[in-house]
Design an enzyme around this catalytic site. Sequence first.
Site, PDB file in Angstrom:
ATOM      1  N   HIS A   1      51.004  35.900  58.984  1.00 38.82           N
ATOM      2  CA  HIS A   1      51.850  35.834  60.177  1.00 38.82           C
ATOM      3  C   HIS A   1      52.051  37.243  60.733  1.00 38.82           C
ATOM      4  O   HIS A   1      51.954  38.230  59.999  1.00 38.82           O
ATOM      5  CB  HIS A   1      53.215  35.213  59.837  1.00 38.82           C
ATOM      6  CG  HIS A   1      54.025  36.064  58.913  1.00 38.82           C
ATOM      7  ND1 HIS A   1      53.821  36.082  57.551  1.00 38.82           N
ATOM      8  CD2 HIS A   1      55.011  36.973  59.154  1.00 38.82           C
ATOM      9  CE1 HIS A   1      54.664  36.952  56.992  1.00 38.82           C
ATOM     10  NE2 HIS A   1      55.385  37.507  57.934  1.00 38.82           N
TER      11      HIS A   1
ATOM     12  N   LYS B   1      58.489  46.611  61.588  1.00 41.45           N
ATOM     13  CA  LYS B   1      58.776  46.555  60.144  1.00 41.45           C
ATOM     14  C   LYS B   1      57.663  45.812  59.425  1.00 41.45           C
ATOM     15  O   LYS B   1      56.961  45.013  60.027  1.00 41.45           O
ATOM     16  CB  LYS B   1      60.129  45.895  59.896  1.00 41.45           C
ATOM     17  CG  LYS B   1      60.238  44.453  60.343  1.00 41.45           C
ATOM     18  CD  LYS B   1      61.694  44.008  60.308  1.00 41.45           C
ATOM     19  CE  LYS B   1      61.835  42.507  60.475  1.00 41.45           C
ATOM     20  NZ  LYS B   1      61.155  41.683  59.481  1.00 41.45           N
TER      21      LYS B   1
ATOM     22  N   ASP C   1      63.120  39.885  65.307  1.00 39.83           N
ATOM     23  CA  ASP C   1      61.887  39.110  65.130  1.00 39.83           C
ATOM     24  C   ASP C   1      61.763  37.844  65.987  1.00 39.83           C
ATOM     25  O   ASP C   1      61.384  36.784  65.481  1.00 39.83           O
ATOM     26  CB  ASP C   1      61.718  38.729  63.647  1.00 39.83           C
ATOM     27  CG  ASP C   1      61.614  39.934  62.719  1.00 39.83           C
ATOM     28  OD1 ASP C   1      61.767  41.075  63.197  1.00 39.83           O
ATOM     29  OD2 ASP C   1      61.405  39.735  61.512  1.00 39.83           O
TER      30      ASP C   1
ATOM     31  N   CYS D   1      65.531  37.767  57.404  1.00 39.65           N
ATOM     32  CA  CYS D   1      65.478  39.102  58.012  1.00 39.65           C
ATOM     33  C   CYS D   1      66.781  39.514  58.708  1.00 39.65           C
ATOM     34  O   CYS D   1      67.129  40.698  58.707  1.00 39.65           O
ATOM     35  CB  CYS D   1      64.283  39.185  58.955  1.00 39.65           C
ATOM     36  SG  CYS D   1      62.713  39.095  58.042  1.00 39.65           S
TER      37      CYS D   1
ATOM     38  N   HIS E   1      52.563  43.325  60.663  1.00 38.18           N
ATOM     39  CA  HIS E   1      51.832  43.504  59.405  1.00 38.18           C
ATOM     40  C   HIS E   1      50.368  43.885  59.585  1.00 38.18           C
ATOM     41  O   HIS E   1      49.713  43.391  60.506  1.00 38.18           O
ATOM     42  CB  HIS E   1      51.867  42.197  58.602  1.00 38.18           C
ATOM     43  CG  HIS E   1      53.248  41.757  58.206  1.00 38.18           C
ATOM     44  ND1 HIS E   1      54.175  42.597  57.658  1.00 38.18           N
ATOM     45  CD2 HIS E   1      53.835  40.533  58.252  1.00 38.18           C
ATOM     46  CE1 HIS E   1      55.277  41.921  57.391  1.00 38.18           C
ATOM     47  NE2 HIS E   1      55.108  40.669  57.750  1.00 38.18           N
TER      48      HIS E   1
ATOM     49  N   ASP F   1      58.241  41.987  63.245  1.00 36.87           N
ATOM     50  CA  ASP F   1      57.491  41.958  62.013  1.00 36.87           C
ATOM     51  C   ASP F   1      56.060  42.326  62.420  1.00 36.87           C
ATOM     52  O   ASP F   1      55.512  41.731  63.354  1.00 36.87           O
ATOM     53  CB  ASP F   1      57.561  40.516  61.462  1.00 36.87           C
ATOM     54  CG  ASP F   1      57.574  40.449  59.957  1.00 36.87           C
ATOM     55  OD1 ASP F   1      58.010  41.404  59.309  1.00 36.87           O
ATOM     56  OD2 ASP F   1      57.134  39.405  59.422  1.00 36.87           O
TER      57      ASP F   1
END
Length: 190
Positions: free
Chosen positions: A74, A99, A16, A144, A57, A55
């Site tokens: 975020h 992820k 990340d 993470c 989303h 990351d």
Amino acid sequence: MASQRALSRHALIVIDIQNDFLPGGALAINEGDLILPTVNALLQQDFTAVIASRDWHPEHHISFTAQGGPWPVHCVAGTSGAAFAPGLDQRSLTHIIHKGTRESCDSYSAFFDNEQQASTGLDALLRGFYIEKVTLCGLALDVCVAATARDARSQGFETSIALNACKGIAADETPCLQELSELGIKLITS
Ligand SMILES: [Zn+2]
């Protein structure tokens, strides 16, 4: 011998390193940018596979405060906040893992979601390359990176965290490091 490390079937997993987690980003980790030279140096070493997680989303992800989650908005997929930090040397990356892509579940680990249900495919990827050892670095150490290390260990990989190539959120990282160490995760300096 240049191939010696590769023969040990060793993967580097970079967690990340994204704009939103660096100073100026939506969920900035204090001094997160300071690890970039160390991460880039690690990326120059010889690994069988070099995997970076992002990351990633959906817009109304369950981890966001508007949905009752703990974090501000975020790393929305495809936005500049979700992009790799420009200072990350991406040239030696062999794979990118996403992820937190499902709206209804968060994923701190680059292996499995927080319910330990859905896999990102990282486990199969590593097994496909007959990886035995993994070294982790990135952000955030106590969230993470730690979650990925726990899953790597429980999947049977010899697991190390390069502490000098990580930055955490908690002011005191001692309890987290102690717990990881007790799981058999090696805490190293790269
Ligand atoms: Zn997230």
